[in-house]
Design an enzyme around this catalytic site. Structure first.
Site, short mmCIF file in Angstrom:
data_model
loop_
_atom_site.label_atom_id
_atom_site.label_comp_id
_atom_site.label_asym_id
_atom_site.label_seq_id
_atom_site.Cartn_x
_atom_site.Cartn_y
_atom_site.Cartn_z
N ASN A 116 0.98 -1.25 0.11
CA ASN A 116 0.07 -0.15 -0.01
C ASN A 116 0.87 1.21 -0.07
OD1 ASN A 116 -0.46 1.94 2.51
ND2 ASN A 116 0.34 0.01 3.24
N PHE A 120 -1.77 8.09 4.54
CA PHE A 120 -2.82 8.55 5.52
C PHE A 120 -3.97 9.24 5.20
CE2 PHE A 120 1.25 9.30 8.58
CZ PHE A 120 1.38 7.80 8.72
N SER A 181 5.44 4.94 8.73
CA SER A 181 5.06 4.68 7.48
C SER A 181 6.02 5.10 6.25
CB SER A 181 3.86 5.25 7.32
OG SER A 181 3.01 5.19 6.06
N ASN A 183 5.10 5.84 3.50
CA ASN A 183 4.11 6.58 2.43
C ASN A 183 3.98 8.17 2.66
OD1 ASN A 183 4.05 4.15 0.92
ND2 ASN A 183 2.31 3.64 2.68
N THR A 184 4.70 8.71 3.60
CA THR A 184 4.55 9.98 3.88
C THR A 184 5.93 10.56 3.64
OG1 THR A 184 2.73 10.22 5.35
CG2 THR A 184 4.09 12.01 5.44
N LYS A 219 5.33 3.47 17.06
CA LYS A 219 5.50 2.33 16.03
C LYS A 219 6.77 2.62 15.29
CE LYS A 219 2.54 -0.34 12.99
NZ LYS A 219 1.16 -0.29 12.45
N ASN A 248 5.84 -1.66 11.45
CA ASN A 248 5.10 -1.02 10.30
C ASN A 248 5.65 -1.95 9.11
OD1 ASN A 248 3.53 0.52 8.64
ND2 ASN A 248 3.91 2.18 10.33
#
Length: 355
Positions: A116, A120, A181, A183-184, A219, A248
């Site tokens: 993915n 967010f 994450s 993805n940011t 996390k 994660n």
């Protein structure tokens, strides 16, 4: 039955569209009091041997839903009714944001994995607070996972997290700072101790100031070098946080053929997630609550994580491949295994195989 449904129908639908359909159905379940309570009576963990206490919170079972599924806290009651011992919502940001461009969610059925790059996507802390503030018809233990709004520069990250914490910490059974994450842009930079210390300190001040003092966890990513895992563990102890969630998604692609950008979750993450858990346990012992997530598919995985030192275990990708009875089956299998081994309390096995 679910395997047939997945193969013949769900797998033919765009993954994100299938997710939205699922969430919509679960929201309907959450608004149907009679059905919701009946499902909860049938599927929620009730065996006293499964009960566990962590950071002052009582959990009916150790296996919970990881962040990423219920991004806006709309399915808490439904997921609790389906057998999850806790539900971690989010990741939630202070400001609403659409996330990255579609397509951004990809199934890898052969590898039992998902990639993915959602980014967010969520309706913001205010909307989540309104959802969490509603009266619940069934009991649920709720963790709230917060992250950085994409447009907020790194220098202002702490203030952004604090804004979310002020809205959500009073409504959470525990709070999670997500700095892991992929993805940011720039988010994982915040795992560096010199940046992480002021951020966690600021959020902890908010969490400590809630009426019941909200437990705070961080996390981390599986892609941290071992020495960085140690450094985050030491910082968590230094600041007096309550625990670490490991791990994660990964940016690695070992064991999969796809080169899609984003975070990889599911079976290929199993070995590294377990290795990080074992390293953390060796570093902190039982001074912190360790929550293990990544590559958890069945009761064998949950049992192994508990033995390695996790007090709580989470999953998400397995829900896609195993269906709505997944958590119920894991808790049922765990209770049977405990009886078979003469274990009446989970505390008897947590960390038993830790070095």
């Amino acid at each position: 039955m679910y395997r047939f449904l997945f193969t013949q129908l769900l797998s033919r639908i765009d993954p994100e569209d299938a997710h939205h359909l699922t969430v919509g159905a679960l929201r309907l379940l959450s608004t149907a009091p009679v059905v919701k309570k009946a499902v909860h009576r049938r599927l929620a963990p009730r065996d006293p041997a499964l009960r566990v206490q962590a950071f002052g919170v009582h959990f009916p079972g150790p296996f919970g839903l990881a962040a990423g599924f219920d991004k806006d806290a709309g399915c808490v009651e439904a997921m609790s009714a389906l057998g999850f011992g806790h539900v971690e919502v989010g990741t939630i940001t202070a400001h609403a944001q659409p996330g990255n461009a579609r397509p951004r969610l990809f199934r890898l059925p052969r590898e039992r994995a998902v990639i993915n790059r959602m980014g967010f996507n969520n309706a913001g802390a205010g909307a989540a607070a309104r959802a969490l503030g509603r009266t619940r018809g069934v009991p649920a233990v709720v963790g709230v996972n917060i992250g950085k709004t994409k447009v907020v520069p790194e220098a202002e990250a702490a203030a952004d997290y604090v804004a979310s914490a002020k809205e959500l910490a009073p409504l959470a059974d525990y709070l999670v700072v997500n700095v892991s994450s992929p993805n940011t842009p720039g988010l994982r930079n915040l795992q560096a101790v010199e940046l992480l210390r002021p951020l966690l300190s600021a959020v902890k001040e908010v969490a400590d100031g809630t009426p019941k003092r909200t437990p705070l966890l961080v996390k981390i990513a599986p892609d941290l070098a071992d020495e960085d895992v140690d450094a985050v563990a030491d910082l968590t102890l230094e600041l007096g946080l309550d625990g670490i969630i490991a791990t994660n998604t990964t940016i690695g692609r070992e064991g999969v053929s796809s080169t899609e950008a984003g975070g990889l979750s599911g079976r290929p993450l199993k070995a590294r997630s377990l290795a990080v858990l074992r390293r953390l346990r060796a570093r902190v012992g039982d001074r912190l609550t360790l929550v293990s997530v990544g590559g958890v598919e069945d009761v064998d995985d949950v049992w192994e994580r508990l033995l390695a030192g996790a007090t709580l275990v989470q999953g998400y990708t397995g829900l896609i491949y195993h269906g709505p009875l997944w958590a119920y089956r894991i808790h049922r299998g765990l209770a049977r295994r405990m009886r078979r081994h003469g274990v009446s309390d989970l505390r008897e096995i947590v960390g038993r195989t830790a070095g």
